[in-house]
Design an enzyme around this catalytic site. Structure first.
Site, short mmCIF file in Angstrom:
data_model
loop_
_atom_site.label_atom_id
_atom_site.label_comp_id
_atom_site.label_asym_id
_atom_site.label_seq_id
_atom_site.Cartn_x
_atom_site.Cartn_y
_atom_site.Cartn_z
N TYR A 1 -27.50 33.36 20.66
CA TYR A 1 -26.92 32.16 21.28
C TYR A 1 -27.52 31.91 22.65
O TYR A 1 -27.86 30.78 23.00
CB TYR A 1 -25.40 32.30 21.37
N GLU B 1 -17.31 30.75 20.12
CA GLU B 1 -16.61 31.89 20.71
C GLU B 1 -17.03 33.12 19.93
O GLU B 1 -17.12 33.06 18.69
CB GLU B 1 -15.11 31.67 20.61
#
Length: 159
Positions: free
Chosen positions: A127, A116
Protein backbone atom coordinates in the site's frame (compact mmCIF):
# COMPACT_ATOMS: atom_id res chain seq x y z
CA UNK A 1 5.77 -9.05 -12.09
CA UNK A 2 3.00 -11.04 -13.73
CA UNK A 3 1.71 -10.32 -17.18
CA UNK A 4 -1.89 -9.17 -16.72
CA UNK A 5 -3.03 -11.15 -19.79
CA UNK A 6 -2.53 -14.51 -18.05
CA UNK A 7 -5.62 -13.69 -16.00
CA UNK A 8 -9.20 -12.95 -16.81
CA UNK A 9 -10.56 -10.07 -14.77
CA UNK A 10 -14.25 -9.78 -13.97
CA UNK A 11 -15.87 -6.75 -12.35
CA UNK A 12 -19.23 -6.35 -10.67
CA UNK A 13 -20.12 -10.02 -10.60
CA UNK A 14 -23.45 -11.04 -9.13
CA UNK A 15 -23.16 -12.83 -5.79
CA UNK A 16 -23.73 -16.26 -7.33
CA UNK A 17 -20.69 -15.85 -9.62
CA UNK A 18 -18.48 -14.02 -7.12
CA UNK A 19 -18.86 -16.09 -3.97
CA UNK A 20 -17.29 -19.41 -5.01
CA UNK A 21 -14.00 -17.97 -6.31
CA UNK A 22 -13.78 -15.37 -3.53
CA UNK A 23 -14.39 -17.89 -0.76
CA UNK A 24 -11.79 -20.28 -2.24
CA UNK A 25 -9.16 -17.52 -2.32
CA UNK A 26 -10.10 -16.27 1.14
CA UNK A 27 -9.85 -19.74 2.68
CA UNK A 28 -6.36 -20.21 1.26
CA UNK A 29 -5.02 -16.67 1.72
CA UNK A 30 -5.99 -15.53 5.22
CA UNK A 31 -4.15 -16.82 8.28
CA UNK A 32 -6.82 -18.19 10.65
CA UNK A 33 -4.90 -16.85 13.67
CA UNK A 34 -6.03 -13.31 12.86
CA UNK A 35 -9.69 -14.10 12.18
CA UNK A 36 -9.74 -11.77 9.16
CA UNK A 37 -11.49 -14.04 6.68
CA UNK A 38 -15.17 -13.33 6.22
CA UNK A 39 -17.79 -16.03 6.35
CA UNK A 40 -19.96 -16.85 3.37
CA UNK A 41 -22.87 -14.95 4.93
CA UNK A 42 -20.76 -11.88 5.77
CA UNK A 43 -19.52 -11.77 2.19
CA UNK A 44 -22.99 -12.28 0.75
CA UNK A 45 -24.33 -9.52 3.00
CA UNK A 46 -21.68 -7.07 1.81
CA UNK A 47 -22.36 -7.90 -1.83
CA UNK A 48 -26.02 -7.07 -1.23
CA UNK A 49 -25.12 -3.67 0.21
CA UNK A 50 -25.79 -0.78 -2.17
CA UNK A 51 -22.66 0.73 -3.70
CA UNK A 52 -20.52 -2.37 -3.06
CA UNK A 53 -18.18 -3.42 -5.85
CA UNK A 54 -16.05 -6.45 -6.60
CA UNK A 55 -13.47 -7.78 -8.97
CA UNK A 56 -12.05 -11.26 -9.45
CA UNK A 57 -8.93 -12.54 -11.19
CA UNK A 58 -9.18 -16.03 -12.67
CA UNK A 59 -5.95 -17.78 -13.73
CA UNK A 60 -5.50 -19.27 -17.19
CA UNK A 61 -6.24 -22.75 -15.81
CA UNK A 62 -9.61 -21.54 -14.49
CA UNK A 63 -8.62 -21.41 -10.83
CA UNK A 64 -9.53 -18.37 -8.74
CA UNK A 65 -6.45 -16.25 -8.13
CA UNK A 66 -7.52 -13.06 -6.34
CA UNK A 67 -10.36 -10.68 -5.57
CA UNK A 68 -11.34 -7.34 -4.07
CA UNK A 69 -14.49 -6.07 -2.41
CA UNK A 70 -14.98 -2.34 -2.00
CA UNK A 71 -17.70 0.15 -1.20
CA UNK A 72 -18.12 3.64 -2.67
CA UNK A 73 -19.93 6.47 -0.92
CA UNK A 74 -19.98 10.01 -2.32
CA UNK A 75 -16.45 10.70 -3.59
CA UNK A 76 -14.73 8.04 -1.47
CA UNK A 77 -14.21 4.32 -1.92
CA UNK A 78 -13.05 1.92 0.78
CA UNK A 79 -11.24 -1.28 -0.06
CA UNK A 80 -12.82 -3.72 2.36
CA UNK A 81 -10.99 -6.88 1.34
CA UNK A 82 -8.23 -7.85 -1.01
CA UNK A 83 -6.87 -11.38 -1.18
CA UNK A 84 -4.47 -13.25 -3.42
CA UNK A 85 -4.31 -17.04 -3.42
CA UNK A 86 -0.93 -18.22 -2.03
CA UNK A 87 -0.07 -19.75 -5.43
CA UNK A 88 0.04 -16.21 -6.87
CA UNK A 89 1.37 -14.18 -3.94
CA UNK A 90 4.55 -12.19 -4.42
CA UNK A 91 4.15 -12.00 -8.19
CA UNK A 92 2.44 -8.61 -8.50
CA UNK A 93 -1.20 -9.65 -8.81
CA UNK A 94 -2.29 -7.52 -5.83
CA UNK A 95 -0.64 -4.51 -7.47
CA UNK A 96 -2.56 -5.20 -10.69
CA UNK A 97 -5.84 -5.48 -8.78
CA UNK A 98 -5.16 -2.23 -6.93
CA UNK A 99 -4.29 -0.43 -10.17
CA UNK A 100 -7.53 -1.69 -11.69
CA UNK A 101 -9.40 -0.54 -8.58
CA UNK A 102 -7.91 2.95 -8.93
CA UNK A 103 -9.32 3.14 -12.46
CA UNK A 104 -12.70 1.67 -11.47
CA UNK A 105 -12.97 4.04 -8.50
CA UNK A 106 -12.21 7.06 -10.67
CA UNK A 107 -14.93 5.94 -13.09
CA UNK A 108 -17.32 6.10 -10.11
CA UNK A 109 -16.22 9.73 -9.52
CA UNK A 110 -14.27 8.83 -6.39
CA UNK A 111 -11.40 11.09 -5.37
CA UNK A 112 -9.99 8.97 -2.55
CA UNK A 113 -9.47 5.30 -1.79
CA UNK A 114 -9.23 4.16 1.84
CA UNK A 115 -8.02 0.95 3.40
CA UNK A 116 -7.62 -0.28 6.95
CA UNK A 117 -5.10 -2.96 7.77
CA UNK A 118 -3.70 -4.78 10.76
CA UNK A 119 -0.42 -3.14 11.78
CA UNK A 120 1.57 -6.36 11.37
CA UNK A 121 0.13 -7.19 7.94
CA UNK A 122 2.95 -7.26 5.38
CA UNK A 123 0.56 -5.85 2.75
CA UNK A 124 1.22 -2.45 4.33
CA UNK A 125 4.42 -2.30 2.28
CA UNK A 126 2.48 -2.73 -0.95
CA UNK A 127 0.00 0.00 0.00
CA UNK A 128 2.81 2.39 0.84
CA UNK A 129 4.58 1.52 -2.42
CA UNK A 130 1.34 2.37 -4.25
CA UNK A 131 1.18 5.83 -2.62
CA UNK A 132 -1.27 5.19 0.19
CA UNK A 133 -0.54 7.47 3.14
CA UNK A 134 -1.21 6.45 6.72
CA UNK A 135 -3.78 8.82 8.19
CA UNK A 136 -4.84 7.06 11.38
CA UNK A 137 -4.27 4.32 13.92
CA UNK A 138 -6.75 2.45 16.09
CA UNK A 139 -5.15 0.81 19.12
CA UNK A 140 -6.25 -2.77 19.91
CA UNK A 141 -8.90 -2.61 17.18
CA UNK A 142 -8.77 -6.18 15.88
CA UNK A 143 -9.20 -9.29 17.99
CA UNK A 144 -7.51 -12.47 16.79
CA UNK A 145 -8.81 -16.00 17.23
CA UNK A 146 -6.94 -16.39 20.54
CA UNK A 147 -8.11 -13.03 21.89
CA UNK A 148 -4.89 -11.23 20.95
CA UNK A 149 -5.42 -7.55 20.12
CA UNK A 150 -3.92 -5.85 17.08
CA UNK A 151 -3.72 -2.22 16.10
CA UNK A 152 -5.37 -1.09 12.86
CA UNK A 153 -3.79 1.42 10.50
CA UNK A 154 -5.92 3.55 8.20
CA UNK A 155 -4.52 4.61 4.83
CA UNK A 156 -5.78 6.95 2.12
CA UNK A 157 -4.74 7.39 -1.48
CA UNK A 158 -5.73 10.24 -3.70
CA UNK A 159 -6.98 9.02 -7.07
Amino acid sequence: MLEPNIFEFHDELVAHDFLDPAMAVMAAAFDPAYGEAWTYMQTLSMLATPLSHNQVAIAADGSPAAFTISRAVADEEELLLIAVHPNYQGLGLAQILLSRLFTLSKSRSCKYLYIEVRHSNMARHLYEKMHFIQIGERKNYYTGKDGDLFDALTYRREL
